[in-house]
Design a protein around this motif. Structure first.
Motif, PDB file in Angstrom:
ATOM      1  N   ILE A  86       0.837  -1.205   0.000  1.00 37.18           N
ATOM      2  CA  ILE A  86       0.000   0.000   0.000  1.00 37.18           C
ATOM      3  C   ILE A  86       0.866   1.246   0.000  1.00 37.18           C
ATOM      4  CG2 ILE A  86      -1.606   1.374   1.384  1.00 37.18           C
ATOM      5  CD1 ILE A  86      -2.789  -1.341   2.358  1.00 37.18           C
ATOM      6  N   VAL A  87       1.864   1.286   0.865  1.00 40.12           N
ATOM      7  CA  VAL A  87       2.705   2.486   0.983  1.00 40.12           C
ATOM      8  C   VAL A  87       3.505   2.730  -0.296  1.00 40.12           C
ATOM      9  CG1 VAL A  87       4.660   3.496   2.222  1.00 40.12           C
ATOM     10  CG2 VAL A  87       2.794   2.430   3.497  1.00 40.12           C
ATOM     11  N   ARG A  88       4.038   1.689  -0.888  1.00 34.27           N
ATOM     12  CA  ARG A  88       4.762   1.860  -2.164  1.00 34.27           C
ATOM     13  C   ARG A  88       3.844   2.433  -3.234  1.00 34.27           C
ATOM     14  NH1 ARG A  88       9.785  -0.348  -2.299  1.00 34.27           N
ATOM     15  NH2 ARG A  88      10.282  -1.917  -0.699  1.00 34.27           N
ATOM     16  N   ARG A  89       2.635   1.907  -3.327  1.00 35.06           N
ATOM     17  CA  ARG A  89       1.687   2.397  -4.326  1.00 35.06           C
ATOM     18  C   ARG A  89       1.306   3.843  -4.042  1.00 35.06           C
ATOM     19  NH1 ARG A  89      -1.625  -1.216  -3.621  1.00 35.06           N
ATOM     20  NH2 ARG A  89      -3.268  -0.189  -2.414  1.00 35.06           N
ATOM     21  N   TRP A  90       1.049   4.144  -2.777  1.00 37.85           N
ATOM     22  CA  TRP A  90       0.729   5.527  -2.408  1.00 37.85           C
ATOM     23  C   TRP A  90       1.813   6.495  -2.876  1.00 37.85           C
ATOM     24  CZ3 TRP A  90      -1.211   5.366   3.398  1.00 37.85           C
ATOM     25  CH2 TRP A  90      -2.579   5.053   3.411  1.00 37.85           C
ATOM     26  N   ILE A  91       3.055   6.132  -2.626  1.00 37.65           N
ATOM     27  CA  ILE A  91       4.160   7.037  -2.948  1.00 37.65           C
ATOM     28  C   ILE A  91       4.413   7.082  -4.448  1.00 37.65           C
ATOM     29  CG2 ILE A  91       6.640   7.420  -2.666  1.00 37.65           C
ATOM     30  CD1 ILE A  91       6.349   6.183   0.161  1.00 37.65           C
ATOM     31  N   ASP A  92       4.507   5.919  -5.085  1.00 43.04           N
ATOM     32  CA  ASP A  92       4.889   5.856  -6.502  1.00 43.04           C
ATOM     33  C   ASP A  92       3.785   6.291  -7.446  1.00 43.04           C
ATOM     34  OD1 ASP A  92       7.346   4.881  -5.690  1.00 43.04           O
ATOM     35  OD2 ASP A  92       6.840   2.768  -6.055  1.00 43.04           O
ATOM     36  N   GLU A  93       2.530   5.965  -7.105  1.00 39.40           N
ATOM     37  CA  GLU A  93       1.437   6.229  -8.041  1.00 39.40           C
ATOM     38  C   GLU A  93       0.541   7.386  -7.612  1.00 39.40           C
ATOM     39  OE1 GLU A  93      -0.753   2.635  -8.739  1.00 39.40           O
ATOM     40  OE2 GLU A  93       1.071   1.414  -8.986  1.00 39.40           O
ATOM     41  N   ASN A  94       0.415   7.615  -6.311  1.00 37.06           N
ATOM     42  CA  ASN A  94      -0.539   8.614  -5.833  1.00 37.06           C
ATOM     43  C   ASN A  94       0.104   9.870  -5.264  1.00 37.06           C
ATOM     44  OD1 ASN A  94      -2.025   5.668  -4.706  1.00 37.06           O
ATOM     45  ND2 ASN A  94      -2.930   6.866  -6.364  1.00 37.06           N
ATOM     46  N   GLY A  95       1.420   9.903  -5.184  1.00 35.62           N
ATOM     47  CA  GLY A  95       2.102  11.110  -4.720  1.00 35.62           C
ATOM     48  C   GLY A  95       1.855  11.450  -3.264  1.00 35.62           C
ATOM     49  N   VAL A  96       1.688  10.436  -2.406  1.00 36.46           N
ATOM     50  CA  VAL A  96       1.484  10.698  -0.983  1.00 36.46           C
ATOM     51  C   VAL A  96       2.788  11.222  -0.376  1.00 36.46           C
ATOM     52  CG1 VAL A  96       1.036   9.619   1.256  1.00 36.46           C
ATOM     53  CG2 VAL A  96      -0.405   9.079  -0.709  1.00 36.46           C
ATOM     54  N   ASP A  97       2.688  12.311   0.385  1.00 34.88           N
ATOM     55  CA  ASP A  97       3.865  12.986   0.931  1.00 34.88           C
ATOM     56  C   ASP A  97       4.220  12.539   2.342  1.00 34.88           C
ATOM     57  OD1 ASP A  97       4.303  15.095  -1.221  1.00 34.88           O
ATOM     58  OD2 ASP A  97       2.211  15.451  -0.697  1.00 34.88           O
ATOM     59  N   MET A  98       3.205  12.147   3.113  1.00 29.44           N
ATOM     60  CA  MET A  98       3.445  11.777   4.513  1.00 29.44           C
ATOM     61  C   MET A  98       2.564  10.607   4.902  1.00 29.44           C
ATOM     62  SD  MET A  98       2.188  12.074   7.880  1.00 29.44           S
ATOM     63  CE  MET A  98       1.482  13.587   8.540  1.00 29.44           C
ATOM     64  N   ILE A  99       3.138   9.661   5.650  1.00 26.58           N
ATOM     65  CA  ILE A  99       2.409   8.514   6.168  1.00 26.58           C
ATOM     66  C   ILE A  99       2.214   8.719   7.662  1.00 26.58           C
ATOM     67  CG2 ILE A  99       2.337   6.004   6.357  1.00 26.58           C
ATOM     68  CD1 ILE A  99       2.531   7.017   3.473  1.00 26.58           C
ATOM     69  N   ALA A 100       1.011   8.448   8.167  1.00 23.40           N
ATOM     70  CA  ALA A 100       0.723   8.648   9.586  1.00 23.40           C
ATOM     71  C   ALA A 100       0.179   7.374  10.220  1.00 23.40           C
ATOM     72  CB  ALA A 100      -0.292   9.782   9.776  1.00 23.40           C
ATOM     73  N   LYS A 118      12.383   6.102   0.062  1.00 26.94           N
ATOM     74  CA  LYS A 118      11.625   6.957  -0.855  1.00 26.94           C
ATOM     75  C   LYS A 118      11.621   8.425  -0.425  1.00 26.94           C
ATOM     76  CE  LYS A 118       9.789   3.569  -3.445  1.00 26.94           C
ATOM     77  NZ  LYS A 118       9.874   3.478  -4.925  1.00 26.94           N
ATOM     78  N   LYS A 119      12.207   8.707   0.727  1.00 27.86           N
ATOM     79  CA  LYS A 119      12.246  10.071   1.264  1.00 27.86           C
ATOM     80  C   LYS A 119      10.836  10.641   1.449  1.00 27.86           C
ATOM     81  CE  LYS A 119      16.876  11.288  -0.324  1.00 27.86           C
ATOM     82  NZ  LYS A 119      17.727  12.322  -0.972  1.00 27.86           N
ATOM     83  N   ARG A 120      10.105  10.014   2.365  1.00 28.48           N
ATOM     84  CA  ARG A 120       8.791  10.495   2.757  1.00 28.48           C
ATOM     85  C   ARG A 120       8.717  10.540   4.277  1.00 28.48           C
ATOM     86  NH1 ARG A 120       8.780  11.152  -2.004  1.00 28.48           N
ATOM     87  NH2 ARG A 120       7.028  10.939  -3.481  1.00 28.48           N
ATOM     88  N   ILE A 121       7.993  11.507   4.794  1.00 27.28           N
ATOM     89  CA  ILE A 121       7.849  11.645   6.240  1.00 27.28           C
ATOM     90  C   ILE A 121       6.937  10.544   6.778  1.00 27.28           C
ATOM     91  CG2 ILE A 121       7.054  13.137   8.130  1.00 27.28           C
ATOM     92  CD1 ILE A 121       9.580  14.170   6.738  1.00 27.28           C
ATOM     93  N   PHE A 122       7.336   9.966   7.912  1.00 29.20           N
ATOM     94  CA  PHE A 122       6.535   8.927   8.574  1.00 29.20           C
ATOM     95  C   PHE A 122       6.308   9.364  10.018  1.00 29.20           C
ATOM     96  CE2 PHE A 122       6.557   4.190  10.074  1.00 29.20           C
ATOM     97  CZ  PHE A 122       5.174   4.211  10.188  1.00 29.20           C
ATOM     98  N   GLY A 325       8.312  26.059   3.614  1.00 27.71           N
ATOM     99  CA  GLY A 325       7.932  26.608   2.313  1.00 27.71           C
ATOM    100  C   GLY A 325       7.915  25.569   1.209  1.00 27.71           C
ATOM    101  N   THR A 326       7.854  24.294   1.596  1.00 25.78           N
ATOM    102  CA  THR A 326       7.893  23.204   0.625  1.00 25.78           C
ATOM    103  C   THR A 326       7.430  21.926   1.305  1.00 25.78           C
ATOM    104  OG1 THR A 326       9.345  21.860  -0.795  1.00 25.78           O
ATOM    105  CG2 THR A 326      10.315  22.759   1.218  1.00 25.78           C
ATOM    106  N   ASP A 327       7.029  20.933   0.486  1.00 30.29           N
ATOM    107  CA  ASP A 327       6.742  19.618   1.048  1.00 30.29           C
ATOM    108  C   ASP A 327       7.891  18.639   0.803  1.00 30.29           C
ATOM    109  OD1 ASP A 327       6.456  19.170  -1.664  1.00 30.29           O
ATOM    110  OD2 ASP A 327       4.477  18.244  -1.540  1.00 30.29           O
ATOM    111  N   ASP A 328       9.034  19.163   0.354  1.00 31.10           N
ATOM    112  CA  ASP A 328      10.229  18.331   0.202  1.00 31.10           C
ATOM    113  C   ASP A 328      10.592  17.709   1.554  1.00 31.10           C
ATOM    114  OD1 ASP A 328      12.861  17.578  -1.279  1.00 31.10           O
ATOM    115  OD2 ASP A 328      13.527  18.564   0.568  1.00 31.10           O
ATOM    116  N   ALA A 329      10.728  16.386   1.586  1.00 27.28           N
ATOM    117  CA  ALA A 329      10.876  15.675   2.854  1.00 27.28           C
ATOM    118  C   ALA A 329      12.126  16.079   3.628  1.00 27.28           C
ATOM    119  CB  ALA A 329      10.884  14.165   2.617  1.00 27.28           C
ATOM    120  N   ASP A 330      13.216  16.330   2.943  1.00 24.33           N
ATOM    121  CA  ASP A 330      14.435  16.724   3.654  1.00 24.33           C
ATOM    122  C   ASP A 330      14.251  18.055   4.374  1.00 24.33           C
ATOM    123  OD1 ASP A 330      16.443  14.619   3.058  1.00 24.33           O
ATOM    124  OD2 ASP A 330      16.078  15.209   0.981  1.00 24.33           O
TER     125      ASP A 330
END
Length: 407
Positions: A86-100, A118-122, A325-330
């Motif tokens: 699910i998480v891989r699909r969310w990130i790769d196909e749906n552009g999810v920025d943060m997992i909670a 994948k450099k996403r906030i968890f 000023g961005t949703d860039d994970a870093d």
């Protein structure tokens, strides 16, 4: 000249806003809540965690940096492979920025690996394993609500003060249970007490009688439940049927318990049980206000610390996106560590290099039926545990991020 200066200032401001907006990937900030929504942990997080995230988005937004905030959710059924897919699909196909949330520790460790790569906030709320800020830490992972170390520390120390010098563990046989037993055992042995044995049961086992009888026959002064949710409730109910924990020579304690577990047991059975939490909804005016809002959305059910932690984590994430000023994970990860965590359950909590939110913990006791003043009025706070005492020392966790910084 003043008029020209004002115009130029406005142009620069608009340019800055436009630049910030351009830094939002996909023109939307997407948050995904994943946990157990149909099994033994569904009351602890489940759909309630989704509702808590929705409340945070409503309170913050509904936009950040001028862009829409979207919420998606999924049930991983307590299976790491399902959670990973699910998480891989969310990130790769749906552009999810943060997992909670994350659900349980086994699924969280799998998600932590993916979000690291994948450099996403968890934002971790339901899972408790202290390994999430230890050897499996991530620059993008934030442990928001509780940990096996904090729970074990509070409960074992309280029992050790009462002379509990022999212990037997009844442990859920997966990452969370193993970590909870390990962390509790360390406090017991350091205090000079002894772990005389342990037994591990499958996740979601309906019949725990043989495991409980082994614990009873150990003659340990304390039978410690290193499990959670439905497993804890079943353990306590079945222990009561056998009269386990009722004698002066042997008691039974839950190393992790939530208000929904007390509700499932009923105050008549749960009264007097001591456990640790990072949130009690009746604690003060702010927590009560959130509790009533949540109950209005959730058919009268009070929020657990896990659901409150999801709100806290989602709100802090959105504040960090705004500040960065961005949703860039870093950039967001840096901002999350710089900003203090402030909300109805948290006052100026910092976030360490290993991702641990340094909030206070509370030792609470389940009320007797006569002490309760209304629906879900189940807990009395008997002690506040400071962040420095509650959480594992930074140098002892084995987080590679901390070791790299030390070099």
């Amino acid at each position: 000249m003043r008029s020209i200066a004002a115009v130029l200032a406005a142009v620069f401001c608009l340019a800055a806003v436009g630049s910030a907006r351009a830094q939002v990937s996909g023109d939307v900030v997407r948050i995904g809540v994943i946990n157990d929504m149909s099994g033994l942990y569904s009351d602890l997080g489940g759909e309630g965690s989704v509702e808590a995230a929705r409340l945070a988005i409503e309170d913050f937004g509904p936009t950040v940096l001028g862009k829409k905030i979207e919420l998606v959710s999924a049930d991983h059924q307590n299976k790491p492979d399902v959670a990973s897919g699910i998480v891989r699909r969310w990130i790769d196909e749906n552009g999810v920025d943060m997992i909670a949330d994350g659900g349980n520790s086994a699924t969280a460790l799998a998600i932590q690996g993916i979000t690291r790569d994948k450099k996403r906030i968890f934002v971790i709320s339901g899972p408790g394993s202290s390994d999430l800020t230890g050897k499996q830490c991530s620059p993008y992972g934030f442990h928001f609500t509780y940990s096996t170390y904090a729970e074990a520390s509070a409960v074992t120390k309280a029992m050790l003060k009462q002379g509990a010098d022999t212990w037997f563990f009844l442990t859920a046989d997966y990452a969370f249970g193993h970590a909870l037993e390990r962390d509790a055992s360390s406090f017991i042995t350091v205090a000079g007490s002894k772990v005389v044995g342990s037994v591990r049961h499958p996740l979601g086992a309906s019949d725990l009688s043989s495991f409980l009888l082994q614990a009873q026959n150990s003659k340990a002064k304390v039978i410690a439940l290193a499990n959670a949710g439905g497993d804890t409730v079943n353990s306590l109910k079945q222990a009561a049927e056998f009269g386990i924990g009722k004698s002066a020579n042997q008691s039974i304690v839950a190393l992790l318990m939530l208000i929904t577990d007390v509700h499932s047991l009923g105050l008549q059975a749960a009264q007097g049980i001591i456990y640790a939490t990072s949130f009690s909804w009746t604690q003060n005016e702010a927590t009560r206000a959130f509790g009533h809002r949540f109950m209005a959305r959730r058919h009268g059910q009070a929020p657990t610390m896990i659901q409150a932690g999801v709100y806290s984590g989602v709100m802090h994430y959105l504040k960090a996106v705004q500040a960065a000023g961005t949703d860039d994970a870093d950039a967001v990860a840096v901002a999350m560590r710089k900003l203090p965590v402030n909300d109805f359950m948290t006052q100026n909590a910092g976030i360490r290099e290993d991702g641990q939110v340094m909030r206070s913990m509370y030792l609470v006791q389940a009320k007797s039926p006569s002490e309760s003043r209304g629906p879900w009025d189940y807990e009395t706070v008997i002690a506040t545990i400071s962040p420095d005492e509650a959480w594992r020392p930074l140098a002892e966790g084995g987080c590679p991020l901390v070791q790299q910084k030390a070099r």
